[in-house]
Design a protein around this motif. Structure first.
Motif, PDB file in Angstrom:
ATOM      1  N   HIS A 214       0.795  -1.057   0.146  1.00  0.00           N
ATOM      2  CA  HIS A 214       0.163   0.066   0.128  1.00  0.00           C
ATOM      3  C   HIS A 214       0.573   1.104   0.600  1.00  0.00           C
ATOM      4  CE1 HIS A 214      -4.176  -1.893   1.237  1.00  0.00           C
ATOM      5  NE2 HIS A 214      -3.190  -3.026   1.045  1.00  0.00           N
ATOM      6  N   ARG A 215       2.073   1.544   0.636  1.00  0.00           N
ATOM      7  CA  ARG A 215       2.462   2.014   0.704  1.00  0.00           C
ATOM      8  C   ARG A 215       3.201   3.024  -0.582  1.00  0.00           C
ATOM      9  NH1 ARG A 215       5.712   0.245   5.399  1.00  0.00           N
ATOM     10  NH2 ARG A 215       7.858  -0.248   3.810  1.00  0.00           N
ATOM     11  N   ASP A 216       4.045   1.882  -1.212  1.00  0.00           N
ATOM     12  CA  ASP A 216       4.420   1.642  -2.518  1.00  0.00           C
ATOM     13  C   ASP A 216       3.146   2.205  -3.409  1.00  0.00           C
ATOM     14  OD1 ASP A 216       6.617   0.854  -1.963  1.00  0.00           O
ATOM     15  OD2 ASP A 216       6.343  -1.203  -2.473  1.00  0.00           O
ATOM     16  N   LYS A 217       1.663   1.972  -3.373  1.00  0.00           N
ATOM     17  CA  LYS A 217       1.160   2.121  -4.552  1.00  0.00           C
ATOM     18  C   LYS A 217       0.840   3.925  -4.447  1.00  0.00           C
ATOM     19  CE  LYS A 217      -1.454  -1.980  -4.992  1.00  0.00           C
ATOM     20  NZ  LYS A 217      -2.456  -2.813  -4.696  1.00  0.00           N
ATOM     21  N   LEU A 218       0.809   4.124  -3.211  1.00  0.00           N
ATOM     22  CA  LEU A 218       0.405   5.715  -2.158  1.00  0.00           C
ATOM     23  C   LEU A 218       1.830   6.693  -3.074  1.00  0.00           C
ATOM     24  CD1 LEU A 218      -0.713   5.125   1.008  1.00  0.00           C
ATOM     25  CD2 LEU A 218      -1.925   5.922  -1.237  1.00  0.00           C
ATOM     26  N   ALA A 219       2.540   5.973  -3.252  1.00  0.00           N
ATOM     27  CA  ALA A 219       4.023   7.018  -3.710  1.00  0.00           C
ATOM     28  C   ALA A 219       3.889   6.872  -4.732  1.00  0.00           C
ATOM     29  CB  ALA A 219       5.424   5.739  -2.889  1.00  0.00           C
ATOM     30  N   ASN A 220       3.827   6.222  -5.367  1.00  0.00           N
ATOM     31  CA  ASN A 220       3.651   5.680  -6.876  1.00  0.00           C
ATOM     32  C   ASN A 220       2.366   6.979  -7.463  1.00  0.00           C
ATOM     33  OD1 ASN A 220       5.773   4.554  -7.093  1.00  0.00           O
ATOM     34  ND2 ASN A 220       4.731   2.228  -7.377  1.00  0.00           N
ATOM     35  N   PHE A 221       1.294   6.749  -6.737  1.00  0.00           N
ATOM     36  CA  PHE A 221       0.339   7.572  -7.059  1.00  0.00           C
ATOM     37  C   PHE A 221       0.363   9.303  -7.054  1.00  0.00           C
ATOM     38  CE2 PHE A 221      -3.881   9.919  -5.810  1.00  0.00           C
ATOM     39  CZ  PHE A 221      -4.225   8.964  -7.048  1.00  0.00           C
ATOM     40  N   ALA A 222       1.525   9.308  -5.689  1.00  0.00           N
ATOM     41  CA  ALA A 222       1.245  10.780  -5.419  1.00  0.00           C
ATOM     42  C   ALA A 222       2.532  11.636  -5.377  1.00  0.00           C
ATOM     43  CB  ALA A 222       1.886  10.837  -3.649  1.00  0.00           C
ATOM     44  N   SER A 223       3.334  10.124  -6.982  1.00  0.00           N
ATOM     45  CA  SER A 223       3.937  10.718  -8.145  1.00  0.00           C
ATOM     46  C   SER A 223       3.581  11.048  -9.430  1.00  0.00           C
ATOM     47  CB  SER A 223       5.510   9.225  -8.069  1.00  0.00           C
ATOM     48  OG  SER A 223       6.762   9.998  -9.118  1.00  0.00           O
ATOM     49  N   GLU A 224       2.733  10.313  -9.524  1.00  0.00           N
ATOM     50  CA  GLU A 224       2.032  11.159 -11.006  1.00  0.00           C
ATOM     51  C   GLU A 224       0.924  12.287 -10.522  1.00  0.00           C
ATOM     52  OE1 GLU A 224      -0.419   7.204 -11.233  1.00  0.00           O
ATOM     53  OE2 GLU A 224       1.183   5.465 -11.579  1.00  0.00           O
ATOM     54  N   LYS A 226       2.088  14.917  -8.812  1.00  0.00           N
ATOM     55  CA  LYS A 226       3.278  15.711  -9.187  1.00  0.00           C
ATOM     56  C   LYS A 226       3.669  16.480 -10.190  1.00  0.00           C
ATOM     57  CE  LYS A 226       7.288  17.041  -6.733  1.00  0.00           C
ATOM     58  NZ  LYS A 226       8.208  16.921  -5.611  1.00  0.00           N
ATOM     59  N   SER A 227       3.820  15.145 -11.234  1.00  0.00           N
ATOM     60  CA  SER A 227       4.170  14.865 -12.220  1.00  0.00           C
ATOM     61  C   SER A 227       3.140  15.496 -13.622  1.00  0.00           C
ATOM     62  CB  SER A 227       4.292  13.635 -13.007  1.00  0.00           C
ATOM     63  OG  SER A 227       5.578  13.059 -12.328  1.00  0.00           O
ATOM     64  N   SER A 228       1.940  15.316 -12.906  1.00  0.00           N
ATOM     65  CA  SER A 228       0.894  15.779 -14.244  1.00  0.00           C
ATOM     66  C   SER A 228       0.943  17.375 -13.379  1.00  0.00           C
ATOM     67  CB  SER A 228      -0.331  15.366 -13.202  1.00  0.00           C
ATOM     68  OG  SER A 228      -1.489  16.062 -13.942  1.00  0.00           O
ATOM     69  N   ALA A 229       1.129  17.415 -12.337  1.00  0.00           N
ATOM     70  CA  ALA A 229       0.834  18.754 -12.118  1.00  0.00           C
ATOM     71  C   ALA A 229       1.822  19.997 -12.653  1.00  0.00           C
ATOM     72  CB  ALA A 229       0.934  18.679 -10.455  1.00  0.00           C
ATOM     73  N   SER A 230       3.043  19.336 -12.773  1.00  0.00           N
ATOM     74  CA  SER A 230       3.932  20.197 -13.550  1.00  0.00           C
ATOM     75  C   SER A 230       4.271  19.885 -14.734  1.00  0.00           C
ATOM     76  CB  SER A 230       5.752  19.219 -13.115  1.00  0.00           C
ATOM     77  OG  SER A 230       6.062  19.312 -11.769  1.00  0.00           O
TER      78      SER A 230
END
Length: 261
Positions: A214-224, A226-230
């Protein structure tokens, strides 16, 4: 809250005449009896095969759910499944064999527990029932654990098998039938002295989520995100450089009116 605390503290084990005099946590048993008394008039007719009942509960409710399931099953209702999440202990360890022998619980009886949660190990003079899905926190503690037992060695009743744990695994599944057969090897998994690690619980209290997947999925989701916002920010800046101002609200309304015409 006060009533729940009183129910938990009323923890002496007393015989239940309806359930072959197995000894149960008095507070939980009394609570379960009240629930069954209130619910039974609302249920279908006992012994009706097309009518099934599923029971679930959390913490205090997890222990009560197990007792409710046993009582309804004893009265002839088709109890299909019972799930206890972080449920407290409620049955005398000496009566565990009687519960299994007389099939007091449905075949699908599951207790979900976390090894840093003290509730499933209390009170220490009682035991829990059902197959155990154990959420362990090796990653949070920075340690590893393994047990050398294969699924070929022991198989549970009804086709269930013991899934041997792998190093750094997050979950372990221990069928009740396996626990009974090899209790001398698995007793530590239910030992209050081994598993009630209050200091570690407090140290890990601020962890967002202790299950690695779950931590890995949450980290990947947060990264996506962030990239989308950038990328959106870059597009907005490039549009401003080219001299294109974003349309005003009035212009948007005017365009919408033209489209309708």
């Amino acid at each position: 809250l006060q009533a729940d605390v009183h129910t938990c503290l009323n923890s002496r084990l007393i015989p239940d005449p309806e359930l072959s005099n197995i000894r149960l946590h008095k507070g939980f048993r009394d609570h379960a009896h009240r629930l069954v008394t209130d619910l039974e008039p609302l249920l279908g007719h006992p012994h009706h095969l097309r009518s099934t009942i599923e029971v679930s509960g959390h913490s205090l409710g997890g222990a009560v759910a197990m007792i409710v399931a046993m009582k309804l099953k004893k009265r002839g209702y088709n109890v299909d499944r019972v799930v206890s999440v972080a449920g407290a202990r409620f049955c005398a360890e000496e009566d565990l064999g009687v519960v299994v022998e007389k099939e007091m619980l449905p075949l699908d009886a599951l207790r979900i527990e976390d090894d840093l949660d003290c509730v499933p190990f209390l009170p220490p003079w009682a035991c829990a029932l059902g197959d155990k899905l154990w959420l362990t926190n090796e990653h949070a503690r920075g340690m590893s654990m393994s047990m050398s037992m294969s699924s070929d060695d022991v198989s549970g009743e009804g086709g269930g098998s013991f899934l041997s744990t792998m190093q750094h695994a997050s979950t372990k599944y221990i069928p009740q039938s396996v626990f009974l057969q090899r209790g001398h090897e698995l007793s530590w998994t239910d030992s209050v002295y081994t598993n009630v690690r209050l200091l570690e619980t407090i140290m890990n209290e601020n962890t967002v989520h202790r299950i690695k997947s779950h931590r890995d999925k949450l980290a990947n989701f947060a990264s996506e995100l962030k990239s989308s916002a950038s990328s959106q920010d870059l597009k907005s800046k490039s549009g401003m450089k080219e001299g294109r101002e974003p349309p005003s609200i009035s212009e948007c309304a005017k365009n919408e009116t033209i489209k309708k015409r």
